[in-house]
Design a protein around this motif. Structure first.
Motif, short mmCIF file in Angstrom:
data_model
loop_
_atom_site.label_atom_id
_atom_site.label_comp_id
_atom_site.label_asym_id
_atom_site.label_seq_id
_atom_site.Cartn_x
_atom_site.Cartn_y
_atom_site.Cartn_z
N PHE A 196 0.58 -1.49 -0.02
CA PHE A 196 -0.27 0.10 -0.31
C PHE A 196 0.56 1.22 -0.29
N ASN A 199 -8.68 -10.09 2.76
CA ASN A 199 -8.76 -9.91 1.95
C ASN A 199 -8.12 -9.52 0.20
N THR A 219 -9.85 -13.04 -1.42
CA THR A 219 -11.76 -12.38 -1.41
C THR A 219 -11.90 -11.72 -2.38
N LEU A 249 -10.76 -8.70 -2.39
CA LEU A 249 -11.23 -7.05 -2.11
C LEU A 249 -9.86 -6.61 -2.27
N PHE A 250 -8.99 -7.17 -2.08
CA PHE A 250 -7.52 -5.98 -2.60
C PHE A 250 -7.58 -7.37 -4.06
N PRO A 299 -14.70 -10.01 -6.77
CA PRO A 299 -15.41 -10.78 -4.64
C PRO A 299 -15.72 -10.85 -5.39
N GLN A 300 -17.40 -10.67 -5.67
CA GLN A 300 -18.31 -11.61 -6.48
C GLN A 300 -18.11 -12.76 -6.94
N ALA A 358 -16.71 -15.76 -4.54
CA ALA A 358 -17.35 -15.84 -3.81
C ALA A 358 -18.67 -17.22 -4.98
N THR A 359 -18.78 -17.07 -6.40
CA THR A 359 -18.65 -17.68 -6.99
C THR A 359 -18.14 -18.85 -7.00
N ARG A 380 -16.83 -16.25 3.21
CA ARG A 380 -16.09 -15.12 5.03
C ARG A 380 -16.73 -14.44 6.13
N TYR A 385 -15.46 -11.18 8.90
CA TYR A 385 -14.87 -10.47 9.24
C TYR A 385 -14.46 -9.98 10.34
N ARG A 442 -19.14 -7.68 10.27
CA ARG A 442 -19.94 -6.51 9.99
C ARG A 442 -21.04 -7.10 8.71
N PHE A 486 -25.36 -6.84 8.17
CA PHE A 486 -25.78 -5.38 7.77
C PHE A 486 -26.87 -5.26 8.42
#
Lengths: 294, 295, 269, 385
Positions: free
Chosen positions: C20, C54, C57, C59-60, C79-80, C83-84, C89, C91, C95, C97
């Motif tokens: 980063f 991350n 999955t 996200l990064f 990510p999606q 997941a498919t 995962r 967190y 997290r 909703f």
């Protein structure tokens, strides 16, 4: 009976505008309910409004075909906006959509052949109240179904946490794209409804004031359930009328203060399904402490 | 050629006003995360207060500028504390603040109308440096030069403040994440207040100067600045004052030249098309930093 | 578990690097997760464990290196899409909703297994309704598995932290994943609750799921994990069975610091 | 009683068919009572400055009419106000509330043409007389229900331009014009036609937008054209700003403008730079010499402490026009009868213009004064140097 009729005649147009504003608020809600703050409903409304006005004037089509055409036009505009802007992050998205509203006005002003330019356009058709009620009911029914469908569940997840939703296989951009198409269609229909209600539209009809009115209506009513925007639009449309009879000299100030107070004390709006759950949980805690059954 | 240079300077001065206003607007947006619809009213009110300082109290123009700037800053503080602070403590996010800012926009705009009796007022020409200076064959307004200088000073000052001082570091930290900033030992509340004041004060400064330069002190003043200042912020990138300053000046100059050499009707079209191009092609603006990562 | 299946890892990380700005969060890490195992991912705070999750999955995206799941490269995937493929995962900081009931949370997790198109569901076709009911029952059974079915209709955010963690696990199971990533599933739980999670993890493994979990509780790691990977400063310190890993002097030094801390590990056991 | 009224109404209908209205001498008069006119105000919002003037003028008219028992003994009129803030939707809502209020006989409204355009169908559908007091778009009236007392631009501009050509003999002219206002573009074209017809060269045209506030660059542009004369055909705020900017930048040549710079507030704001700039106007307190104009100016001054401007005169005229229609009715007046009566009005009897014919529902102001501001802030007849 006569008093009732008088009341209806006096406030009928307020009710009509409230219903039109409800359509705009629902259009804004459509994207807001997937976590996107966008002012582009104004753009969709302009597309729908001018499309409907021109098509009844020049193609001689009827009211409902005009609504359908406005909806399709708005949906197309919605998908174009979504394709261009969805890559932006939320803050930029808000700014970009506001910029697009400004650009829309300039475009409308400079295409007099399509929009009548600065002189505006007379709309040779009006919408009867009954038709407006049916229209709003139809749109509301769509939102009701959406809310209870897989789309609704996914939209809520994307709104609350898009990253988490994506790791469950929900495509946030896809959901938001759909939201924009829905927002476009409803906004377009709303724009047509406004054109048929005012019977005269000009560049000023679809501008910043409208953007702020619709976003305020949506959030005031509550952006967590489709019923919120309808309530919000009714309140926000009725406020000036009410304030005029109560505080005529400072009606605008009073309107602002009411908006401020509601938002500070009910930041999630007037209709908030979560608040119901929280109250139930609080009651349960209390009764658990008292050792009684729920 | 002289006309060209004079017009370039006119555009520069005009754009400097847009930029000066935009800096305050962008500061609030980047640091506090608020899209503040009421921001334009700070400029209107600063100009109105400044006008009455000159007209009723008979004080000199520099005092009016000072009072106007202070009024803009204090108004911004008041709005922040009344409209934004209650939502901040509830984590209502950008949306709630946008609505309360719309509420304040309605309230302050309409009160400004009453304060000016719905009229458009103007500073008496004798009360501010309204004369012309000859620079070679060119004629330049004194106030124009002042406006240009003020923007340069403010931009450098605020840029240094944000980049080089402890307070600036704290402001940037709050901009990223208020919770993290609080944990990191920054007094977030203090930073928020200072940011709000600074933003209101710069916009107030823009308001007083614009009120004098355009002979228009009224409740509509802020709205005009708001639209163009907003464009400057988007083109320049909202998290960098240098970008806003350059973009504002650029917009001013483009406006003047498009009006002179192309068409006035298309002038705003040019401005907003530029805006659109930036949004789509370079969405972070001239100086905008690369996207930050959020998971 | 057959030897053949064990020999081919389900998830493979090959010199994964993630930076980063100028800061290296993961610096060339390689490890593999065996199909049907419970794999512990351990390391001190800031070692890059959550960054790894991350990265896996989506996200990064890794700066360089390869991440393979069943032989497919995940580095460039959204990510999606990941997941498919069958990776879900939980967190580190729960997290869930906001505004959703417990059941709705888990239903959302069932998105990939909903068996019905979004449009059919909008129209409320009979087939869509039947699929909805099936998914609902599936979600309820998952809630029962984490002992949360009695709270199905309550707002998740009104429940305790431990309960929320369990709901999150149920949600992650909704799409019948092949690999489940648990990020500190027992944080903030007492010993009893933590052991319950450990047992649940074993049950899931025995039902065919592979689990990669970030865990600080060394007792749980040694008791429930089949393998483990120890990281520090984004680099691999050791990998293998938990007892061997923890005995590794490098691990002792880096993870537990001085000797006195090394003694504490005994107490934790 | 009711029957007698009915008969009287029928009598009025017969009279309407046979007697020339507008002379004010028809024997009948409306039944005693208070009649209400709806007035859609615009005293907030972007045009509030002018909106206040229209409203004040109308108030003065109501007082004069009631004090003089002009309509008849025991007959008074009253204004019922609703605010629109120059917003079309709010104006339409105000209108429908007036329509619902059975006491309201007629409505007067609208500064902006788009708002007027939106109001027109409402009035026609509800069959209620609607009189525009401000919107200048040609073709808005739609007899019998919709009419306008606004002096459409055209003749005054031509007249002044001719006068300028004769007296000042300029060789070249630069024009300022609103790019976004058709009315002003027409005024500019009319003036340009006169100028070019007289052989005066067009040095250039500088266009601006209504919402503009900074005119340094347009002023610089116009001065770069080196014209003998600069004509400003723009809306109010730009006109004031342009003149101020021209003088500020040291332009010492001749400037002309339109009646938008007539209101007191404009002089109060711009001051001296405005002095000596000629503009055509239908009504100017102190210059208009008819007894009606003087009486109006006095009454207005007494009530509000300043002289009325041209907008006030229009609000005033609107109420007099509606009252004249009312006066010609007999018995219990209703909206349809009033509409018919208004459509028959050939000229507005009581006006401050020295004669105001109505043609197809549109006031037709022929006479124009050419005036300018003096240095001490009075509107005086223009004297060419």
């Amino acid at each position: 009976m006569e008093t009732l009729l008088d009341l209806w005649a006096a406030y009928g147009s307020t009710i009509a505008f409230a219903m039109v504003n409800a359509l705009f608020a629902l259009s804004t809600y459509a994207v807001l309910s997937t976590g996107v703050l966008s002012f582009t409903t104004v753009v969709f409304a302009a597309v729908g409004g001018f499309l409907a006005a021109q098509s009844v004037a020049h193609l001689g089509i009827g009211l409902w075909p005009a609504f359908a055409l406005a909806g399709i036009g708005g949906a197309v505009a919605g998908s174009v906006v979504a394709a261009a802007f969805l890559k932006l992050d939320s803050h930029w998205m808000a700014l970009a959509s506001l910029a697009l509203v400004l650009i829309t006005r300039v475009t409308v002003l400079n295409t007099p052949l399509l929009t009548g330019g600065v002189n505006g356009l007379v709309v040779p058709m009006s919408v009867p109240m009954g038709d407006l009620v049916i229209l709003l009911a139809l749109v509301a029914a769509v939102f009701w179904r959406l809310h209870r469908s897989w789309y609704g569940l996914a939209a809520r997840a994307v709104r609350e946490d898009a990253a988490v939703a994506s790791t469950m296989g929900i495509p946030p951009r896809g959901i938001q794209f759909t939201a924009f198409v829905i927002s476009g269609a409803v906004g377009g229909i709303g724009g047509a409804a406004l054109a048929f209600t005012l019977q005269f539209i000009s560049p000023e009809t679809y501008f910043i004031g409208m953007a702020f009115t619709m976003i305020a209506s949506t959030v005031l009513g509550g952006s967590f359930h489709w019923f919120g925007p309808i309530v919000g639009a009714a309140v926000f449309t009725a406020l000036p009328v009410t304030m005029q009879s109560v505080l005529p000299a400072i009606e605008d100030v009073a309107k602002g203060v009411v908006l401020l107070v509601i938002m500070i004390f009910l930041p999630r709006g007037l209709v908030d399904p979560r608040a119901v759950g929280l109250r139930r949980a609080a009651r349960r805690r209390v009764s658990a402490e008292e050792g009684t059954d729920v | 050629m002289i006309l060209f240079l004079e017009q370039a300077l006119n555009g520069w001065a005009l754009g400097s006003l847009y930029a000066l206003f935009g800096i305050g607007f962008g500061l609030v947006f980047s640091t506090l995360g608020i899209l503040n619809a009421a921001h334009g009213t700070y400029a209107s009110w600063a100009a109105i207060v400044g006008y009455y300082v000159v007209e009723r109290a008979g004080l000199p123009f520099p005092v009016a500028v000072g009072v106007g700037v202070a009024a803009g800053g204090l108004l911004a503080l008041a709005v922040d504390q009344i409209a934004f602070q209650p939502l901040r403590s509830r984590k209502a996010g950008m949306l709630g603040a946008l609505i309360t800012s719309i509420a304040f926009w309605i309230i302050l705009d309409s009160l400004a109308g009453f304060a000016t009796e719905q009229q458009s007022l103007a500073f008496p020409a004798a009360s501010f440096p309204s004369g012309m200076i000859d620079i070679g064959p060119m004629k330049v307004g004194q106030l124009q030069l002042i406006i240009i200088a003020v923007l340069i000073v403010c931009t450098i000052g605020i840029h240094l403040l944000i980049q080089k001082t402890r307070l600036g570091t704290a402001m940037r930290a709050v901009g990223w994440n208020e919770v993290a900033a609080a944990l990191g030992g920054v007094n977030a509340r203090m930073v928020i207040l200072l940011t709000a004041f600074l933003a209101g004060a710069t916009s107030g400064l823009a308001g007083v100067l614009a009120g004098a330069a355009t002979s228009n002190v009224s409740f509509t003043l802020g709205e005009g600045l708001m639209l163009k200042g907003f464009a400057a912020v988007v083109v320049g990138g909202y998290d960098d004052v240098r970008g806003t300053a350059i973009a504002g000046i650029l917009l001013g100059i483009i406006e003047v030249f498009v009006a002179q050499y192309v068409s006035t009707a298309l002038r705003d079209g040019f401005t907003y098309s530029l805006l659109l191009i930036f949004l789509v092609a370079r969405p972070r603006g001239l100086f905008g930093s690369a996207g930050f990562v959020r998971a | 578990m057959s030897d053949a299946a064990l020999s081919r890892p389900l998830l493979e990380l090959d010199t994964v690097v993630k930076t980063f700005g100028g800061v290296t969060a993961v610096g060339g890490l390689s490890t593999r997760v065996t199909r049907g195992s419970v794999h512990g991912l351990i390391g001190p705070n800031g070692a890059g464990k959550t960054t790894l999750i991350n990265l896996i999955t989506g996200l990064f995206h890794p700066t360089s290196g390869a991440i393979r799941f069943e032989g497919r490269s995940l580095e460039a995937m959204q990510p999606q899409a990941i997941a498919t493929l069958g990776i879900t995962r939980t967190y580190q900081n729960v997290r869930l909703f906001s505004g959703m009931t417990v059941l709705e949370q888990v239903m959302t997790g069932c998105w990939l297994t909903r068996e019905v198109g979004v449009f059919a569901s909008f129209l409320g076709l009979p087939s869509a309704r039947a699929a909805w009911v099936r998914t609902r029952e599936h979600a309820l059974s998952l809630l029962a598995r984490v002992s949360m079915d009695h709270r199905a209709d309550e707002l998740a955010e009104t429940l305790s932290y431990g309960e929320q963690r369990r709901i999150e696990i149920a949600r992650a199971l909704g799409s019948r994943p092949k690999l489940l990533l648990l990020d500190e599933p027992t944080a903030g739980m007492n010993h009893q609750e933590a052991t319950a999670i450990g047992r649940l993890v074993h049950e899931l493994r025995d039902a065919g799921l592979t689990i990669l979990m970030v865990e600080h509780n060394m007792g749980l790691v040694t008791e429930f994990c089949d393998d483990c990977t120890v990281v520090n400063f984004g680099r691999l310190l050791a990998t293998g069975d938990p007892a061997t890993c923890l005995a590794d002097p490098d691990v002792q030094e880096a993870y537990f610091g001085r000797k006195t801390d090394a003694e504490r590990i005994q107490a934790l056991r | 009683m009711i029957d007698r009224n009915k008969l009287a109404g029928m009598g009025a209908g017969l009279l309407a068919a046979t007697v020339m209205f507008g002379a004010g001498t028809a024997g009948a008069q409306p039944a005693a009572g208070e009649y209400v006119f709806g007035f859609v105000t615009e005293t907030t919002g972007p045009l509030a400055a002018a909106g206040v003037s229209y409203h004040r003028g109308a108030q003065v008219a109501v007082e004069e009419i009631n004090a003089s028992k002009w309509i008849g003994s025991g007959v008074t009129v009253k204004l019922s106000e609703k605010e629109s803030g120059s917003d079309a939707a709010r104006a339409v809502q105000a209108m429908t509330q007036f329509v619902a209020d059975r006491n309201v006989l007629a409505v007067t409204c609208c500064i902006l043409s788009p708002v007027a355009g939106a109001m027109r169908p409402v009035a026609a559908n509800a069959k209620i007389p609607l009189v525009f007091y401000g919107a200048t778009l040609p073709g808005l009236p739609q007899p019998p229900y919709v009419s306008s007392v606004v002096a459409l631009p055209g003749p005054q501009e031509v007249k002044m331009t001719q006068l300028i050509v004769d007296k000042m003999k300029p060789k070249s002219v630069a024009y300022f014009v609103n790019a976004d206002n058709e009315g002003f573009q027409n005024r500019f074209k009319a003036a340009q036609k006169v100028m070019e017809g007289a052989g005066v060269k067009t040095a250039g045209v500088v266009s601006i937008l209504s919402a503009d506030t900074d005119f340094t660059a347009p002023a610089t542009q116009a001065m770069g054209m080196n014209p003998d004369l600069i004509m400003v055909w723009t809306t109010q705020t730009p006109a004031a700003g342009i003149i101020a900017a021209l003088r500020n930048r040291g332009y010492a040549g001749a400037i002309t403008a339109s009646d938008v710079i007539a209101p007191n507030a404009v002089f109060k704001k711009i001051g001296e730079p405005l002095a000596g700039v000629p503009f055509p106007i239908a009504f100017a307190a102190g210059v208009s010499s008819s007894p009606e104009a003087k009486a109006f100016a006095d009454a207005f001054q007494k009530k509000f402490g300043e002289l009325p401007d041209t907008y006030a005169a229009q609000g005033y005229t609107s109420v007099w026009y509606m009252s004249q229609g009312l006066k010609s009715l007999s018995g219990k007046a209703n909206r349809e009868a009033l509409a018919t009566a208004l459509a028959k009005v050939g000229s507005i009897e009581h006006n401050v213009y020295g004669g105001l014919p109505m043609v197809a529902g549109q006031a037709d102001v022929q006479k124009a004064l050419v005036v300018n501001w003096s240095k001490d802030g009075k509107v005086v007849a223009w004297e060419p140097k």
